[in-house]
Design a protein around this motif. Structure first.
Motif, PDB file in Angstrom:
ATOM      1  N   ALA A   1       0.867  -1.308   0.022  1.00  0.00           N
ATOM      2  CA  ALA A   1       0.080   0.011  -0.154  1.00  0.00           C
ATOM      3  C   ALA A   1       0.933   1.333   0.137  1.00  0.00           C
ATOM      4  CB  ALA A   1      -0.940  -0.033   1.167  1.00  0.00           C
ATOM      5  N   HIS A   2       1.811   1.344   0.887  1.00  0.00           N
ATOM      6  CA  HIS A   2       2.620   2.394   0.991  1.00  0.00           C
ATOM      7  C   HIS A   2       3.309   2.839  -0.204  1.00  0.00           C
ATOM      8  CE1 HIS A   2       5.032   5.659   3.013  1.00  0.00           C
ATOM      9  NE2 HIS A   2       6.197   5.004   2.707  1.00  0.00           N
ATOM     10  N   GLY A   3       4.134   1.674  -0.839  1.00  0.00           N
ATOM     11  CA  GLY A   3       4.820   2.029  -2.122  1.00  0.00           C
ATOM     12  C   GLY A   3       3.953   2.333  -3.284  1.00  0.00           C
ATOM     13  N   MET A   4       3.070   1.506  -3.352  1.00  0.00           N
ATOM     14  CA  MET A   4       2.210   1.858  -4.683  1.00  0.00           C
ATOM     15  C   MET A   4       1.594   3.256  -4.489  1.00  0.00           C
ATOM     16  SD  MET A   4       0.683  -1.839  -4.985  1.00  0.00           S
ATOM     17  CE  MET A   4       0.039  -1.835  -6.565  1.00  0.00           C
ATOM     18  N   GLY A   5       1.181   3.552  -3.028  1.00  0.00           N
ATOM     19  CA  GLY A   5       0.387   4.776  -2.729  1.00  0.00           C
ATOM     20  C   GLY A   5       1.563   5.844  -3.233  1.00  0.00           C
ATOM     21  N   LYS A   6       2.733   5.706  -2.859  1.00  0.00           N
ATOM     22  CA  LYS A   6       3.840   6.687  -3.234  1.00  0.00           C
ATOM     23  C   LYS A   6       3.896   7.124  -4.551  1.00  0.00           C
ATOM     24  CE  LYS A   6       7.698   7.633  -0.922  1.00  0.00           C
ATOM     25  NZ  LYS A   6       7.429   9.058  -0.107  1.00  0.00           N
ATOM     26  N   VAL A   7       3.608   6.183  -5.508  1.00  0.00           N
ATOM     27  CA  VAL A   7       3.856   6.321  -6.903  1.00  0.00           C
ATOM     28  C   VAL A   7       2.559   7.087  -7.362  1.00  0.00           C
ATOM     29  CG1 VAL A   7       3.925   5.134  -9.018  1.00  0.00           C
ATOM     30  CG2 VAL A   7       5.222   4.056  -7.428  1.00  0.00           C
ATOM     31  N   LEU A   8       1.415   6.616  -6.661  1.00  0.00           N
ATOM     32  CA  LEU A   8       0.296   7.325  -7.260  1.00  0.00           C
ATOM     33  C   LEU A   8       0.182   8.674  -6.866  1.00  0.00           C
ATOM     34  CD1 LEU A   8      -2.498   4.304  -6.883  1.00  0.00           C
ATOM     35  CD2 LEU A   8      -1.055   5.055  -8.796  1.00  0.00           C
ATOM     36  N   THR A   9       0.656   9.028  -5.613  1.00  0.00           N
ATOM     37  CA  THR A   9       0.548  10.419  -5.228  1.00  0.00           C
ATOM     38  C   THR A   9       1.841  11.188  -5.428  1.00  0.00           C
ATOM     39  OG1 THR A   9       1.639   9.701  -3.139  1.00  0.00           O
ATOM     40  CG2 THR A   9      -0.781   9.752  -3.025  1.00  0.00           C
ATOM     41  N   GLU A  10       2.762  10.709  -5.879  1.00  0.00           N
ATOM     42  CA  GLU A  10       3.792  11.560  -6.084  1.00  0.00           C
ATOM     43  C   GLU A  10       4.501  11.600  -7.700  1.00  0.00           C
ATOM     44  OE1 GLU A  10       6.968  10.440  -3.393  1.00  0.00           O
ATOM     45  OE2 GLU A  10       5.735  11.056  -1.535  1.00  0.00           O
ATOM     46  N   HIS A  11       3.702  10.785  -8.317  1.00  0.00           N
ATOM     47  CA  HIS A  11       4.082  10.807  -9.617  1.00  0.00           C
ATOM     48  C   HIS A  11       3.897  12.253 -10.552  1.00  0.00           C
ATOM     49  CE1 HIS A  11       4.938   9.178 -13.619  1.00  0.00           C
ATOM     50  NE2 HIS A  11       5.091   7.912 -13.136  1.00  0.00           N
ATOM     51  N   LYS A  12       4.617  12.712 -11.271  1.00  0.00           N
ATOM     52  CA  LYS A  12       4.661  13.875 -11.952  1.00  0.00           C
ATOM     53  C   LYS A  12       3.521  13.899 -13.154  1.00  0.00           C
ATOM     54  CE  LYS A  12       8.279  13.685 -15.434  1.00  0.00           C
ATOM     55  NZ  LYS A  12       7.501  12.714 -16.292  1.00  0.00           N
ATOM     56  N   ASP A  13       3.379  12.447 -13.476  1.00  0.00           N
ATOM     57  CA  ASP A  13       2.148  12.352 -14.639  1.00  0.00           C
ATOM     58  C   ASP A  13       0.930  12.108 -14.302  1.00  0.00           C
ATOM     59  OD1 ASP A  13       3.988  13.013 -16.600  1.00  0.00           O
ATOM     60  OD2 ASP A  13       4.637  10.916 -16.959  1.00  0.00           O
ATOM     61  N   VAL A  14       0.490  12.006 -12.756  1.00  0.00           N
ATOM     62  CA  VAL A  14      -0.551  11.948 -12.085  1.00  0.00           C
ATOM     63  C   VAL A  14      -1.146  13.380 -11.955  1.00  0.00           C
ATOM     64  CG1 VAL A  14      -2.146  11.218 -10.129  1.00  0.00           C
ATOM     65  CG2 VAL A  14      -0.212   9.576 -11.472  1.00  0.00           C
TER      66      VAL A  14
ATOM     67  N   ILE B   1      -2.527  13.328   1.382  1.00  0.00           N
ATOM     68  CA  ILE B   1      -2.752  14.634   1.169  1.00  0.00           C
ATOM     69  C   ILE B   1      -1.238  15.335   1.086  1.00  0.00           C
ATOM     70  CG2 ILE B   1      -3.491  17.008   1.626  1.00  0.00           C
ATOM     71  CD1 ILE B   1      -6.107  15.434   2.818  1.00  0.00           C
ATOM     72  N   GLY B   2      -0.536  14.902   2.054  1.00  0.00           N
ATOM     73  CA  GLY B   2       0.986  15.422   2.308  1.00  0.00           C
ATOM     74  C   GLY B   2       1.813  15.009   1.230  1.00  0.00           C
ATOM     75  N   GLN B   3       1.779  13.600   0.930  1.00  0.00           N
ATOM     76  CA  GLN B   3       2.498  13.119  -0.376  1.00  0.00           C
ATOM     77  C   GLN B   3       2.104  14.072  -1.674  1.00  0.00           C
ATOM     78  OE1 GLN B   3       2.659   8.752   1.597  1.00  0.00           O
ATOM     79  NE2 GLN B   3       2.133   8.756  -0.310  1.00  0.00           N
ATOM     80  N   CYS B   4       0.749  14.371  -1.921  1.00  0.00           N
ATOM     81  CA  CYS B   4       0.189  14.941  -3.182  1.00  0.00           C
ATOM     82  C   CYS B   4       0.778  16.352  -3.185  1.00  0.00           C
ATOM     83  CB  CYS B   4      -1.033  15.088  -2.982  1.00  0.00           C
ATOM     84  SG  CYS B   4      -1.852  13.444  -3.556  1.00  0.00           S
ATOM     85  N   ALA B   5       1.199  16.823  -1.852  1.00  0.00           N
ATOM     86  CA  ALA B   5       1.670  18.135  -1.881  1.00  0.00           C
ATOM     87  C   ALA B   5       3.038  18.455  -2.665  1.00  0.00           C
ATOM     88  CB  ALA B   5       1.940  18.647  -0.507  1.00  0.00           C
ATOM     89  N   SER B   6       3.886  17.540  -2.876  1.00  0.00           N
ATOM     90  CA  SER B   6       5.156  17.799  -3.877  1.00  0.00           C
ATOM     91  C   SER B   6       4.860  18.038  -5.228  1.00  0.00           C
ATOM     92  CB  SER B   6       6.091  16.551  -3.639  1.00  0.00           C
ATOM     93  OG  SER B   6       5.477  15.339  -4.211  1.00  0.00           O
ATOM     94  N   THR B   7       3.927  17.556  -5.689  1.00  0.00           N
ATOM     95  CA  THR B   7       3.613  18.054  -7.162  1.00  0.00           C
ATOM     96  C   THR B   7       2.271  18.757  -7.214  1.00  0.00           C
ATOM     97  OG1 THR B   7       2.447  15.790  -7.194  1.00  0.00           O
ATOM     98  CG2 THR B   7       4.695  16.185  -8.159  1.00  0.00           C
ATOM     99  N   VAL B   8       1.797  19.303  -6.234  1.00  0.00           N
ATOM    100  CA  VAL B   8       0.630  20.073  -6.037  1.00  0.00           C
ATOM    101  C   VAL B   8      -0.472  19.451  -6.827  1.00  0.00           C
ATOM    102  CG1 VAL B   8      -0.193  22.501  -6.131  1.00  0.00           C
ATOM    103  CG2 VAL B   8       2.251  21.912  -6.092  1.00  0.00           C
TER     104      VAL B   8
END
Ligand code: NAP
Length: 485
Positions: free
Chosen positions: A213-226, A242-249
């Motif tokens: 969950a954590h690893g896949m979640g990081k890809v989905l929340t931090e990927h620049k193409d999402v 929400i915090g993880q999504c902040a890096s790519t706004v």
């Protein structure tokens, strides 16, 4: 083996870019009613999640560029196939999640209704023209699909929580990657099989199943193409995502936990309130985000309501969701039962009384008998926390203002309910409750035409209704100048 009319709906691989992907290891899917293996599913991880995002990115331009009515036709075909296979999809859902078969089929119909709804709404993504501040200019607003949407969903509605998101995303012209809960991947994969049969192009709807969950979640929340991330689950996990999504706004929508008050005023139709509380509390064995979490009853009708409610709860039939007549199934796991039992025991040790339940069910450790507690106060842990189990804590109150103050005394703000026949009170209370949804003389409130979502720490964004597309669209302003010359 599982008595499906169409055994091909039971899939064992992630669905990425129109292909079924196997991975090196497996996860097991067990039936919560029996603890027995339903099937194994290939255990995808971060690499497959990256692949799925890449596929969604690759498919985006063509899907977004399709005329809305063509997307609409494909969504409608998907809807038709889901309805056609409702029995099998319901059975798969009960096998992996435990809810009674009738309820599971109801979830399939409910989820499908969002696909139907958004197949229509896709044709109504209207823009705007705005009077300009000078005569040589024109102001135009257009709405465009935001891009690749990533989603993470929970186990309590394995079909509908995906349908609510995917229907709106695809209708808007977005492509979609979902990671379903580890315990319930089969309903998601069956949806992918039917999306493929409906002719939804490769890469538009992708499902990655895996226990990281954590690893896949990081890809989905931090990927620049999402471009957009949408989550349904607990408030605790939602906050960190929400915090993880902040890096790519990223644009984010969150459907999180609830702590629904169910208020019974002295002028209510008590029989109707009992029926409403029963369905709102015990559906899915109390494991829904909109389940009544605290039942607030005005003192003068406390005895009448409690007696009638306990009698109604005694009428529920506990058992394996596949058995005829069962109206309440197991909880998702033995751990979930232990967590709820702890809340019951704490309440009893703090002075609450057991009106019904908390007995050995004879079915095994994933089952909890429907329980009713009286003498609850709003400072007890059972009133502060989302119970997520078949337990009704009853709190009594004297005045309307006291009921509102108790109801709002929580960080959550998803669903709320009250029963009254006084029209003045109905408006006063409805406007005073700090909740995204208010059921008035009604215990079941969600449908595709209505905006589902919460306030406060229950989240943001709305699913369903004419507002549901907004979460998947960008507003673009066009300023056209030089028009006087
Ligand atoms: P959860 O623990 O938050 O899990 C939800 C999803 O998040 C699962 O897919 C889970 O994966 C995943 N997840 C967990 N930790 C993660 C992490 N660190 N990074 C990325 N993903 C992670 O919630 P739950 O217990 O499954 O679901 C119940 C909660 O959902 C309740 O609070 C309920 O109120 C809420 N809910 C809200 C709504 C709504 O519309 N507001 C609807 C339904 C449910 P795993 O399965 O692998 O753990």
């Amino acid at each position: 083996m599982h008595k499906l009319n169409d055994p091909k709906l039971l899939k064992n691989f992630s669905y990425i870019n129109g292909c079924w992907h196997s991975s090196a290891s497996d996860i097991t899917v067990n039936n919560p009613a029996t603890g027995k293996l339903v099937t194994k599913v290939s255990n995808a991880g971060t690499a497959e999640t990256e692949l799925a995002v890449k596929a969604a990115k690759g498919a985006f331009k063509a899907w977004a560029g399709k005329p809305a009515n063509e997307r609409s036709v494909l969504l409608r075909k998907w809807f038709d196939l889901i309805v056609l296979n409702q029995d099998d999809l319901g059975r798969i859902l009960t096998l992996e999640q435990g809810k009674p078969l009738a309820e599971a089929k109801g979830e399939i119909a409910y989820g499908a209704a969002f696909i139907d709804w958004f197949s229509e709404e896709s044709k109504r993504v209207y823009g705007d023209t705005i009077p300009a501040p000078s005569s040589d200019k024109r102001i135009i607003v257009i709405k465009q699909p935001i891009g690749v949407v990533a989603a993470i969903t929970p186990w309590n509605f394995p079909n509908a929580m995906i349908a609510r998101k995917a229907a709106a995303a695809l209708a808007a012209g977005c492509t979609f990657v979902v990671r379903p809960a580890t315990q319930t991947p089969l309903s998601a994969l069956a949806m992918a099989e039917l999306a493929e049969r409906a002719g939804i192009p490769a890469g538009v709807f992708n499902v990655v199943v895996g226990d990281d969950a954590h690893g896949m979640g990081k890809v989905l929340t931090e990927h620049k193409d999402v471009a957009k991330f949408t989550f349904t689950g607990s408030t605790e996990v939602g906050k960190s995502l929400i915090g993880q999504c902040a890096s790519t706004v990223k644009k984010v929508s969150m459907e999180l936990g609830g702590n629904a008050p169910f208020i019974v005023f002295d002028d209510a139709d008590i029989d109707a309130a009992v029926a409403g509380a029963l369905v709102s509390k015990y559906r899915n064995a109390g494991q829904t985000c909109v389940c009544s979490n605290r039942i607030l009853v005005q003192e003068s009708v406390l005895i009448e309501f409690t007696e009638k409610f306990v009698k109604a709860v005694k009428g529920l039939l506990l058992g394996n969701g596949l058995d005829e007549g069962v109206t309440i199934g197991p909880m998702i796991s033995a751990q979930a039962v232990a967590d709820v039992k702890r809340l019951i025991d704490e309440s009893l040790s703090q002075g609450a009384q057991l009106a019904l339940g908390n007995s050995d069910t004879g079915f095994g450790e994933s089952y909890l008998a429907p329980t009713v507690l009286t003498g609850i106060t709003n400072d007890m842990p059972i009133a502060k926390n989302e119970i997520f189990g078949p337990v009704s804590p009853i709190i009594s109150f004297k005045e309307e203002s006291e009921a509102i103050s108790i109801a709002n005394d929580t960080e959550f703000g998803l669903a709320s309910y009250f029963y009254s026949r006084d029209i003045g009170r109905i408006w006063r209370v409805a406007e005073s409750l700090d909740y995204g949804m208010v059921g008035i003389n009604e215990g079941v409130i969600s449908n595709a035409a209505a905006p589902f979502g919460g306030m406060k720490q229950s989240g943001n964004g709305r699913e369903g209704s004419k507002y549901g597309l907004d979460d998947y669209l960008e507003i673009k302003y066009l300023c056209m100048g030089g028009l006087d010359k």
